[in-house]
Design a protein around this motif. Sequence first.
Motif, PDB file in Angstrom:
ATOM      1  N   GLY A  70       6.714  25.497 -64.516  1.00  0.00           N
ATOM      2  CA  GLY A  70       7.041  26.755 -65.187  1.00  0.00           C
ATOM      3  C   GLY A  70       6.847  26.641 -66.678  1.00  0.00           C
ATOM      4  N   GLY A  71       7.726  27.328 -67.426  1.00  0.00           N
ATOM      5  CA  GLY A  71       7.633  27.301 -68.884  1.00  0.00           C
ATOM      6  C   GLY A  71       8.382  26.124 -69.477  1.00  0.00           C
ATOM      7  N   GLY A  72       8.539  26.178 -70.788  1.00  0.00           N
ATOM      8  CA  GLY A  72       9.186  25.081 -71.495  1.00  0.00           C
ATOM      9  C   GLY A  72      10.591  24.812 -71.007  1.00  0.00           C
ATOM     10  N   SER A  73      11.311  25.873 -70.616  1.00  0.00           N
ATOM     11  CA  SER A  73      12.702  25.666 -70.190  1.00  0.00           C
ATOM     12  C   SER A  73      12.766  24.833 -68.910  1.00  0.00           C
ATOM     13  CB  SER A  73      13.422  27.000 -70.017  1.00  0.00           C
ATOM     14  OG  SER A  73      12.690  27.863 -69.189  1.00  0.00           O
ATOM     15  N   SER A  74      11.868  25.082 -67.971  1.00  0.00           N
ATOM     16  CA  SER A  74      11.865  24.311 -66.718  1.00  0.00           C
ATOM     17  C   SER A  74      11.417  22.873 -66.946  1.00  0.00           C
ATOM     18  CB  SER A  74      10.948  24.983 -65.687  1.00  0.00           C
ATOM     19  OG  SER A  74      11.433  26.264 -65.356  1.00  0.00           O
ATOM     20  N   ILE A  75      10.390  22.697 -67.776  1.00  0.00           N
ATOM     21  CA  ILE A  75       9.888  21.342 -68.021  1.00  0.00           C
ATOM     22  C   ILE A  75      10.894  20.551 -68.858  1.00  0.00           C
ATOM     23  CG2 ILE A  75       8.025  19.965 -69.034  1.00  0.00           C
ATOM     24  CD1 ILE A  75       6.118  22.326 -68.316  1.00  0.00           C
ATOM     25  N   ASP A  76      11.473  21.192 -69.880  1.00  0.00           N
ATOM     26  CA  ASP A  76      12.510  20.512 -70.671  1.00  0.00           C
ATOM     27  C   ASP A  76      13.676  20.099 -69.778  1.00  0.00           C
ATOM     28  OD1 ASP A  76      10.961  21.034 -72.876  1.00  0.00           O
ATOM     29  OD2 ASP A  76      12.537  21.990 -74.051  1.00  0.00           O
ATOM     30  N   SER A  77      14.101  21.004 -68.915  1.00  0.00           N
ATOM     31  CA  SER A  77      15.216  20.691 -68.011  1.00  0.00           C
ATOM     32  C   SER A  77      14.853  19.533 -67.087  1.00  0.00           C
ATOM     33  CB  SER A  77      15.593  21.924 -67.182  1.00  0.00           C
ATOM     34  OG  SER A  77      16.013  22.973 -68.016  1.00  0.00           O
ATOM     35  N   ALA A  78      13.605  19.523 -66.601  1.00  0.00           N
ATOM     36  CA  ALA A  78      13.158  18.423 -65.737  1.00  0.00           C
ATOM     37  C   ALA A  78      13.275  17.086 -66.467  1.00  0.00           C
ATOM     38  CB  ALA A  78      11.713  18.668 -65.293  1.00  0.00           C
ATOM     39  N   LYS A  79      12.913  17.069 -67.754  1.00  0.00           N
ATOM     40  CA  LYS A  79      13.026  15.830 -68.535  1.00  0.00           C
ATOM     41  C   LYS A  79      14.486  15.384 -68.640  1.00  0.00           C
ATOM     42  CE  LYS A  79       9.021  16.752 -71.553  1.00  0.00           C
ATOM     43  NZ  LYS A  79       8.599  17.020 -72.937  1.00  0.00           N
ATOM     44  N   SER A  80      15.364  16.350 -68.947  1.00  0.00           N
ATOM     45  CA  SER A  80      16.783  16.015 -69.109  1.00  0.00           C
ATOM     46  C   SER A  80      17.401  15.576 -67.784  1.00  0.00           C
ATOM     47  CB  SER A  80      17.530  17.208 -69.693  1.00  0.00           C
ATOM     48  OG  SER A  80      17.001  17.548 -70.966  1.00  0.00           O
ATOM     49  N   ILE A  81      16.993  16.237 -66.696  1.00  0.00           N
ATOM     50  CA  ILE A  81      17.455  15.851 -65.358  1.00  0.00           C
ATOM     51  C   ILE A  81      16.970  14.438 -65.027  1.00  0.00           C
ATOM     52  CG2 ILE A  81      17.067  16.327 -62.885  1.00  0.00           C
ATOM     53  CD1 ILE A  81      17.167  19.370 -63.691  1.00  0.00           C
ATOM     54  N   ALA A  82      15.731  14.132 -65.404  1.00  0.00           N
ATOM     55  CA  ALA A  82      15.172  12.797 -65.151  1.00  0.00           C
ATOM     56  C   ALA A  82      15.987  11.705 -65.845  1.00  0.00           C
ATOM     57  CB  ALA A  82      13.715  12.743 -65.608  1.00  0.00           C
ATOM     58  N   VAL A  83      16.537  12.046 -67.027  1.00  0.00           N
ATOM     59  CA  VAL A  83      17.409  11.102 -67.751  1.00  0.00           C
ATOM     60  C   VAL A  83      18.721  10.924 -66.992  1.00  0.00           C
ATOM     61  CG1 VAL A  83      18.774  10.758 -69.858  1.00  0.00           C
ATOM     62  CG2 VAL A  83      16.419  11.613 -70.029  1.00  0.00           C
ATOM     63  N   MET A  84      19.349  12.027 -66.618  1.00  0.00           N
ATOM     64  CA  MET A  84      20.693  11.963 -66.033  1.00  0.00           C
ATOM     65  C   MET A  84      20.704  11.507 -64.578  1.00  0.00           C
ATOM     66  SD  MET A  84      22.418  12.292 -68.592  1.00  0.00           S
ATOM     67  CE  MET A  84      23.935  11.961 -67.677  1.00  0.00           C
ATOM     68  N   ALA A  85      19.543  11.589 -63.904  1.00  0.00           N
ATOM     69  CA  ALA A  85      19.472  11.092 -62.524  1.00  0.00           C
ATOM     70  C   ALA A  85      19.649   9.573 -62.484  1.00  0.00           C
ATOM     71  CB  ALA A  85      18.133  11.478 -61.900  1.00  0.00           C
ATOM     72  N   ARG A  86      19.384   8.926 -63.620  1.00  0.00           N
ATOM     73  CA  ARG A  86      19.459   7.461 -63.659  1.00  0.00           C
ATOM     74  C   ARG A  86      20.566   6.915 -64.562  1.00  0.00           C
ATOM     75  NH1 ARG A  86      13.734   4.667 -63.593  1.00  0.00           N
ATOM     76  NH2 ARG A  86      13.186   4.963 -61.407  1.00  0.00           N
TER      77      ARG A  86
END
Length: 396
Positions: free
Chosen positions: A99-115
Amino acid sequence: MENAMKFNYYIPTQILFGPGKLEELGDTPLPGKKALIVISSGPAMKKFGYLDRVIELLKKQGAESVVFDKILPNPIRKHVMEGAEMARNEGCDFVVGLGGGSSIDSAKSIAVMARNEGDYWDYIGGGTGKGQPVTNGVLPIVAITTTAGTGTEADPWTVVTHEERNEKIGFGTPETFPVLSVVDPEMMVSVPRHLTAYQGFDAFFHAAEGYIANIATPVSDIYALKSIELLNNSLPTAVENGSDIEARTNVALANTLSGFVESTSSCTSEHSLEHALSAYHPELPHGAGLIILSEAYFTFFADKVPERLTAMAQAMGKSLDGVAKEKQPALFIEALLELQEKCGVRGMKMSDYGITREEIPKLAQNAFDTMGFLFTLDPYKMSMEDAVSILENAYK
Protein backbone atom coordinates in the motif's frame (compact mmCIF):
# COMPACT_ATOMS: atom_id res chain seq x y z
CA MET A 1 42.46 18.44 3.44
CA GLU A 2 40.05 20.17 5.84
CA ASN A 3 37.37 20.51 3.14
CA ALA A 4 37.95 17.16 1.45
CA MET A 5 34.78 15.48 0.22
CA LYS A 6 33.64 12.72 2.59
CA PHE A 7 30.42 10.70 2.77
CA ASN A 8 29.06 7.23 3.46
CA TYR A 9 26.62 5.41 1.20
CA TYR A 10 24.44 2.45 2.14
CA ILE A 11 21.18 1.38 0.46
CA PRO A 12 20.91 -2.42 0.62
CA THR A 13 17.42 -2.75 -0.93
CA GLN A 14 16.75 -4.75 -4.10
CA ILE A 15 14.25 -2.69 -6.12
CA LEU A 16 12.03 -3.99 -8.93
CA PHE A 17 10.97 -0.80 -10.73
CA GLY A 18 8.57 -0.20 -13.61
CA PRO A 19 5.11 -0.91 -15.04
CA GLY A 20 4.17 -4.60 -14.63
CA LYS A 21 7.01 -5.35 -12.22
CA LEU A 22 4.67 -6.82 -9.57
CA GLU A 23 4.61 -10.06 -11.61
CA GLU A 24 8.31 -10.60 -10.81
CA LEU A 25 7.37 -11.11 -7.17
CA GLY A 26 6.37 -14.61 -8.30
CA ASP A 27 9.96 -15.64 -9.05
CA THR A 28 12.21 -13.27 -7.08
CA PRO A 29 13.76 -15.01 -4.04
CA LEU A 30 11.80 -14.21 -0.88
CA PRO A 31 13.30 -13.74 2.60
CA GLY A 32 11.00 -16.30 4.26
CA LYS A 33 8.22 -18.86 4.02
CA LYS A 34 5.30 -17.13 5.78
CA ALA A 35 4.43 -13.47 5.40
CA LEU A 36 2.40 -11.09 7.50
CA ILE A 37 0.88 -8.82 4.82
CA VAL A 38 0.22 -5.38 6.30
CA ILE A 39 -2.45 -3.24 4.60
CA SER A 40 -4.60 -0.25 5.51
CA SER A 41 -8.09 -0.40 6.98
CA GLY A 42 -9.42 1.15 3.74
CA PRO A 43 -10.91 -0.88 0.87
CA ALA A 44 -8.39 -0.14 -1.92
CA MET A 45 -6.01 -3.15 -1.64
CA LYS A 46 -8.94 -5.59 -1.78
CA LYS A 47 -11.12 -3.60 -4.18
CA PHE A 48 -8.43 -3.26 -6.87
CA GLY A 49 -7.27 -6.87 -6.45
CA TYR A 50 -3.76 -5.98 -5.28
CA LEU A 51 -4.01 -8.08 -2.11
CA ASP A 52 -5.20 -11.19 -3.96
CA ARG A 53 -2.43 -10.81 -6.55
CA VAL A 54 0.26 -10.54 -3.89
CA ILE A 55 -1.10 -13.57 -2.00
CA GLU A 56 -1.08 -15.59 -5.25
CA LEU A 57 2.45 -14.48 -6.22
CA LEU A 58 3.77 -15.46 -2.79
CA LYS A 59 1.94 -18.79 -3.05
CA LYS A 60 3.60 -19.41 -6.41
CA GLN A 61 6.87 -19.56 -4.46
CA GLY A 62 5.41 -21.73 -1.72
CA ALA A 63 5.11 -18.87 0.77
CA GLU A 64 2.02 -18.72 2.98
CA SER A 65 0.53 -15.44 4.21
CA VAL A 66 -1.83 -13.90 6.74
CA VAL A 67 -3.26 -10.36 6.54
CA PHE A 68 -3.24 -7.55 9.10
CA ASP A 69 -5.62 -4.84 7.84
CA LYS A 70 -6.03 -2.14 10.49
CA ILE A 71 -3.51 0.53 9.43
CA LEU A 72 -4.69 4.17 9.50
CA PRO A 73 -3.46 7.00 7.20
CA ASN A 74 -1.46 8.30 10.18
CA PRO A 75 -0.34 4.94 11.68
CA ILE A 76 -0.55 4.44 15.45
CA ARG A 77 1.50 2.55 18.03
CA LYS A 78 -1.44 0.33 19.08
CA HIS A 79 -1.66 -1.24 15.63
CA VAL A 80 2.10 -1.82 15.50
CA MET A 81 1.82 -3.81 18.73
CA GLU A 82 -1.23 -5.75 17.48
CA GLY A 83 0.43 -6.54 14.16
CA ALA A 84 3.61 -7.75 15.88
CA GLU A 85 1.57 -10.02 18.14
CA MET A 86 -0.19 -11.49 15.10
CA ALA A 87 3.16 -12.06 13.35
CA ARG A 88 4.47 -13.94 16.39
CA ASN A 89 1.29 -15.96 16.95
CA GLU A 90 1.12 -16.95 13.27
CA GLY A 91 4.81 -17.85 13.04
CA CYS A 92 5.54 -15.32 10.29
CA ASP A 93 9.19 -15.07 9.28
CA PHE A 94 8.91 -11.93 7.11
CA VAL A 95 6.62 -8.92 6.73
CA VAL A 96 5.14 -7.47 3.52
CA GLY A 97 4.01 -3.83 3.53
CA LEU A 98 1.45 -3.44 0.74
CA GLY A 99 0.00 0.00 0.00
CA GLY A 100 1.10 3.54 0.77
CA GLY A 101 3.67 4.86 3.17
CA SER A 102 1.48 4.20 6.20
CA SER A 103 1.24 0.46 5.46
CA ILE A 104 4.92 0.08 4.61
CA ASP A 105 6.03 2.16 7.61
CA SER A 106 3.80 0.07 9.86
CA ALA A 107 5.24 -3.13 8.36
CA LYS A 108 8.74 -1.91 9.29
CA SER A 109 7.69 -1.10 12.86
CA ILE A 110 5.86 -4.44 13.17
CA ALA A 111 9.00 -6.20 11.90
CA VAL A 112 10.92 -4.60 14.79
CA MET A 113 8.38 -5.50 17.47
CA ALA A 114 7.84 -9.07 16.23
CA ARG A 115 11.38 -9.80 17.42
CA ASN A 116 11.86 -7.40 20.34
CA GLU A 117 10.40 -7.20 23.84
CA GLY A 118 8.37 -4.47 25.48
CA ASP A 119 6.58 -1.56 23.88
CA TYR A 120 7.37 0.08 20.53
CA TRP A 121 7.93 3.42 22.31
CA ASP A 122 10.78 1.82 24.29
CA TYR A 123 12.84 2.06 21.08
CA ILE A 124 11.82 5.58 19.98
CA GLY A 125 14.47 8.27 20.49
CA GLY A 126 12.30 11.42 20.74
CA GLY A 127 9.52 12.67 23.00
CA THR A 128 8.72 10.22 25.81
CA GLY A 129 10.46 7.35 24.00
CA LYS A 130 13.16 5.47 25.91
CA GLY A 131 15.61 5.23 23.02
CA GLN A 132 16.60 1.61 23.74
CA PRO A 133 18.68 -0.21 21.09
CA VAL A 134 17.00 -2.86 18.92
CA THR A 135 18.97 -5.90 20.05
CA ASN A 136 17.08 -8.93 18.69
CA GLY A 137 17.11 -8.08 15.00
CA VAL A 138 14.15 -7.36 12.73
CA LEU A 139 11.99 -9.61 10.54
CA PRO A 140 12.93 -9.11 6.86
CA ILE A 141 10.71 -6.53 5.13
CA VAL A 142 9.27 -6.57 1.60
CA ALA A 143 7.75 -3.26 0.45
CA ILE A 144 5.17 -3.11 -2.35
CA THR A 145 4.20 0.51 -2.85
CA THR A 146 0.92 1.55 -4.44
CA THR A 147 1.52 5.29 -3.96
CA ALA A 148 4.29 7.74 -4.82
CA GLY A 149 4.93 9.85 -1.75
CA THR A 150 7.09 8.69 1.10
CA GLY A 151 10.04 6.96 -0.58
CA THR A 152 9.81 4.43 2.26
CA GLU A 153 10.50 1.59 -0.18
CA ALA A 154 14.07 2.89 -0.52
CA ASP A 155 14.88 4.05 3.01
CA PRO A 156 14.93 2.62 6.57
CA TRP A 157 12.55 5.17 8.09
CA THR A 158 9.13 4.65 9.58
CA VAL A 159 6.78 7.23 11.14
CA VAL A 160 4.26 6.20 13.80
CA THR A 161 2.12 8.23 16.23
CA HIS A 162 1.70 7.50 19.93
CA GLU A 163 -2.03 8.13 19.89
CA GLU A 164 -2.28 8.83 23.64
CA ARG A 165 0.60 11.32 23.78
CA ASN A 166 0.28 13.24 20.47
CA GLU A 167 3.81 12.21 19.53
CA LYS A 168 4.44 11.49 15.84
CA ILE A 169 8.04 10.36 15.53
CA GLY A 170 10.31 8.91 12.87
CA PHE A 171 12.48 5.87 13.61
CA GLY A 172 14.71 3.43 11.77
CA THR A 173 17.78 1.21 11.93
CA PRO A 174 19.92 -0.27 9.14
CA GLU A 175 17.80 -3.44 9.50
CA THR A 176 14.55 -1.61 8.66
CA PHE A 177 15.64 -1.08 5.06
CA PRO A 178 13.36 -3.35 2.99
CA VAL A 179 15.29 -6.29 1.59
CA LEU A 180 13.07 -6.18 -1.50
CA SER A 181 10.83 -3.43 -2.90
CA VAL A 182 8.40 -3.46 -5.82
CA VAL A 183 7.60 -0.12 -7.44
CA ASP A 184 4.97 -0.78 -10.12
CA PRO A 185 3.32 2.42 -11.43
CA GLU A 186 0.39 0.35 -12.77
CA MET A 187 -0.65 -0.11 -9.12
CA MET A 188 -0.78 3.68 -8.66
CA VAL A 189 -3.38 4.56 -11.30
CA SER A 190 -6.19 4.05 -8.78
CA VAL A 191 -4.93 6.78 -6.40
CA PRO A 192 -7.41 9.71 -6.42
CA ARG A 193 -6.34 13.16 -7.64
CA HIS A 194 -6.03 14.93 -4.29
CA LEU A 195 -4.00 12.09 -2.75
CA THR A 196 -1.77 11.92 -5.85
CA ALA A 197 -0.99 15.60 -5.24
CA TYR A 198 -0.43 15.31 -1.48
CA GLN A 199 1.79 12.25 -1.90
CA GLY A 200 3.73 13.80 -4.77
CA PHE A 201 4.48 16.85 -2.65
CA ASP A 202 5.63 14.66 0.24
CA ALA A 203 8.20 13.18 -2.14
CA PHE A 204 9.04 16.69 -3.37
CA PHE A 205 9.78 17.93 0.16
CA HIS A 206 11.85 14.85 1.00
CA ALA A 207 14.02 15.87 -1.93
CA ALA A 208 13.98 19.64 -1.24
CA GLU A 209 14.66 19.28 2.49
CA GLY A 210 17.34 16.68 1.79
CA TYR A 211 18.95 19.15 -0.61
CA ILE A 212 19.16 21.98 1.95
CA ALA A 213 20.07 19.71 4.91
CA ASN A 214 23.51 20.29 6.40
CA ILE A 215 24.43 16.62 5.84
CA ALA A 216 23.62 16.61 2.10
CA THR A 217 26.22 14.80 -0.02
CA PRO A 218 27.12 14.99 -3.72
CA VAL A 219 25.15 11.76 -4.21
CA SER A 220 22.02 12.91 -2.35
CA ASP A 221 22.17 16.19 -4.32
CA ILE A 222 21.99 14.31 -7.63
CA TYR A 223 19.00 12.28 -6.46
CA ALA A 224 17.27 15.34 -4.99
CA LEU A 225 17.55 17.61 -8.04
CA LYS A 226 16.41 14.83 -10.39
CA SER A 227 13.44 14.04 -8.13
CA ILE A 228 12.43 17.74 -8.06
CA GLU A 229 12.76 18.00 -11.86
CA LEU A 230 10.64 14.87 -12.48
CA LEU A 231 7.91 16.01 -10.08
CA ASN A 232 7.79 19.50 -11.55
CA ASN A 233 7.39 18.06 -15.05
CA SER A 234 5.08 15.10 -14.37
CA LEU A 235 3.10 15.53 -11.14
CA PRO A 236 0.49 17.90 -12.67
CA THR A 237 -0.17 15.34 -15.44
CA ALA A 238 -0.45 12.46 -12.95
CA VAL A 239 -2.91 14.53 -10.90
CA GLU A 240 -4.93 15.52 -13.98
CA ASN A 241 -4.95 12.10 -15.65
CA GLY A 242 -4.22 9.30 -13.18
CA SER A 243 -4.09 6.63 -15.86
CA ASP A 244 -1.19 8.30 -17.72
CA ILE A 245 1.42 5.59 -17.15
CA GLU A 246 4.34 7.70 -18.34
CA ALA A 247 3.52 10.45 -15.82
CA ARG A 248 2.86 7.90 -13.07
CA THR A 249 6.20 6.23 -13.81
CA ASN A 250 8.09 9.54 -13.66
CA VAL A 251 6.41 10.42 -10.35
CA ALA A 252 7.14 6.92 -9.01
CA LEU A 253 10.79 7.32 -9.97
CA ALA A 254 10.90 10.74 -8.31
CA ASN A 255 9.47 9.15 -5.19
CA THR A 256 12.02 6.32 -5.11
CA LEU A 257 14.79 8.87 -5.69
CA SER A 258 13.44 10.88 -2.75
CA GLY A 259 13.76 7.70 -0.69
CA PHE A 260 17.40 7.54 -1.79
CA VAL A 261 17.72 11.15 -0.60
CA GLU A 262 16.32 10.13 2.79
CA SER A 263 18.93 7.34 2.95
CA THR A 264 21.87 9.56 2.01
CA SER A 265 20.81 12.93 3.50
CA SER A 266 17.76 13.68 5.68
CA CYS A 267 14.56 15.64 6.10
CA THR A 268 14.87 18.94 7.93
CA SER A 269 12.59 20.67 10.43
CA GLU A 270 9.71 21.16 7.97
CA HIS A 271 8.91 17.52 8.73
CA SER A 272 9.18 18.11 12.49
CA LEU A 273 6.70 20.97 12.23
CA GLU A 274 4.28 18.97 10.09
CA HIS A 275 4.45 15.95 12.41
CA ALA A 276 3.30 18.25 15.23
CA LEU A 277 0.32 19.40 13.13
CA SER A 278 -0.83 15.88 12.23
CA ALA A 279 -0.02 14.45 15.68
CA TYR A 280 -2.71 16.72 17.12
CA HIS A 281 -4.90 16.65 13.98
CA PRO A 282 -4.57 13.14 12.50
CA GLU A 283 -7.18 13.90 9.84
CA LEU A 284 -4.59 16.20 8.22
CA PRO A 285 -2.79 14.20 5.48
CA HIS A 286 0.97 14.52 5.92
CA GLY A 287 1.57 15.80 2.38
CA ALA A 288 -1.17 18.39 2.78
CA GLY A 289 0.43 19.63 5.99
CA LEU A 290 3.78 20.02 4.21
CA ILE A 291 2.12 21.98 1.39
CA ILE A 292 0.52 24.33 3.94
CA LEU A 293 3.91 24.98 5.61
CA SER A 294 6.07 25.11 2.50
CA GLU A 295 5.88 28.72 1.33
CA ALA A 296 6.61 30.15 4.79
CA TYR A 297 9.24 27.49 5.50
CA PHE A 298 11.33 27.89 2.36
CA THR A 299 10.94 31.68 2.40
CA PHE A 300 12.57 31.56 5.85
CA PHE A 301 15.58 29.72 4.38
CA ALA A 302 15.82 31.77 1.15
CA ASP A 303 18.54 34.08 2.47
CA LYS A 304 20.20 31.33 4.58
CA VAL A 305 21.07 28.99 1.67
CA PRO A 306 20.40 31.12 -1.43
CA GLU A 307 22.52 29.02 -3.79
CA ARG A 308 20.58 25.87 -2.83
CA LEU A 309 17.17 27.43 -3.53
CA THR A 310 18.51 28.85 -6.79
CA ALA A 311 19.67 25.38 -7.92
CA MET A 312 16.23 23.92 -7.09
CA ALA A 313 14.58 26.74 -9.07
CA GLN A 314 16.73 25.80 -12.06
CA ALA A 315 15.76 22.13 -11.64
CA MET A 316 12.15 23.36 -11.91
CA GLY A 317 12.88 25.07 -15.21
CA LYS A 318 13.41 28.65 -14.02
CA SER A 319 15.92 30.71 -16.04
CA LEU A 320 18.38 32.95 -14.19
CA ASP A 321 18.86 35.21 -17.24
CA GLY A 322 18.65 38.84 -16.24
CA VAL A 323 17.67 38.00 -12.64
CA ALA A 324 19.72 39.79 -9.98
CA LYS A 325 21.61 37.33 -7.76
CA GLU A 326 19.75 38.33 -4.60
CA LYS A 327 16.40 37.67 -6.31
CA GLN A 328 17.28 34.22 -7.67
CA PRO A 329 16.32 32.19 -4.54
CA ALA A 330 12.79 33.64 -4.73
CA LEU A 331 12.40 31.89 -8.10
CA PHE A 332 12.17 28.61 -6.19
CA ILE A 333 9.26 29.88 -4.11
CA GLU A 334 7.63 31.10 -7.33
CA ALA A 335 8.10 27.70 -9.01
CA LEU A 336 6.84 25.90 -5.91
CA LEU A 337 3.62 27.92 -5.85
CA GLU A 338 3.15 27.46 -9.60
CA LEU A 339 3.46 23.68 -9.15
CA GLN A 340 0.93 23.76 -6.31
CA GLU A 341 -1.42 25.78 -8.52
CA LYS A 342 -1.10 23.25 -11.38
CA CYS A 343 -1.83 20.39 -8.96
CA GLY A 344 -4.87 22.14 -7.48
CA VAL A 345 -3.47 22.42 -3.95
CA ARG A 346 -2.42 26.05 -3.69
CA GLY A 347 -3.87 28.08 -0.82
CA MET A 348 -4.72 25.19 1.50
CA LYS A 349 -5.33 26.29 5.08
CA MET A 350 -4.50 24.96 8.54
CA SER A 351 -7.93 26.19 9.65
CA ASP A 352 -9.55 23.79 7.16
CA TYR A 353 -8.32 20.99 9.44
CA GLY A 354 -9.44 22.57 12.70
CA ILE A 355 -6.03 23.96 13.66
CA THR A 356 -6.33 27.26 15.56
CA ARG A 357 -3.84 30.11 15.81
CA GLU A 358 -3.83 29.68 19.60
CA GLU A 359 -2.30 26.20 19.19
CA ILE A 360 0.81 27.46 17.39
CA PRO A 361 3.15 27.75 20.44
CA LYS A 362 2.12 24.25 21.59
CA LEU A 363 2.71 22.84 18.08
CA ALA A 364 6.15 24.45 17.83
CA GLN A 365 7.09 23.04 21.24
CA ASN A 366 5.87 19.57 20.19
CA ALA A 367 8.03 19.73 17.05
CA PHE A 368 11.15 20.39 19.15
CA ASP A 369 10.22 17.83 21.83
CA THR A 370 9.41 14.93 19.49
CA MET A 371 11.48 15.51 16.33
CA GLY A 372 14.10 17.93 17.65
CA PHE A 373 16.86 15.98 15.91
CA LEU A 374 15.80 17.27 12.48
CA PHE A 375 16.31 20.87 13.66
CA THR A 376 20.01 19.99 14.08
CA LEU A 377 20.12 19.10 10.36
CA ASP A 378 18.79 22.47 9.21
CA PRO A 379 21.33 24.66 7.39
CA TYR A 380 20.67 27.36 10.00
CA LYS A 381 20.01 26.90 13.72
CA MET A 382 16.33 27.70 14.14
CA SER A 383 15.06 29.05 17.45
CA MET A 384 11.67 28.37 19.01
CA GLU A 385 10.71 31.95 17.99
CA ASP A 386 11.69 31.16 14.38
CA ALA A 387 9.53 28.02 14.41
CA VAL A 388 6.58 29.93 15.83
CA SER A 389 6.97 32.66 13.21
CA ILE A 390 7.04 30.09 10.37
CA LEU A 391 3.81 28.55 11.69
CA GLU A 392 2.30 32.04 12.10
CA ASN A 393 3.25 32.99 8.53
CA ALA A 394 1.84 29.69 7.21
CA TYR A 395 -1.42 30.08 9.11
CA LYS A 396 -4.54 30.85 7.12
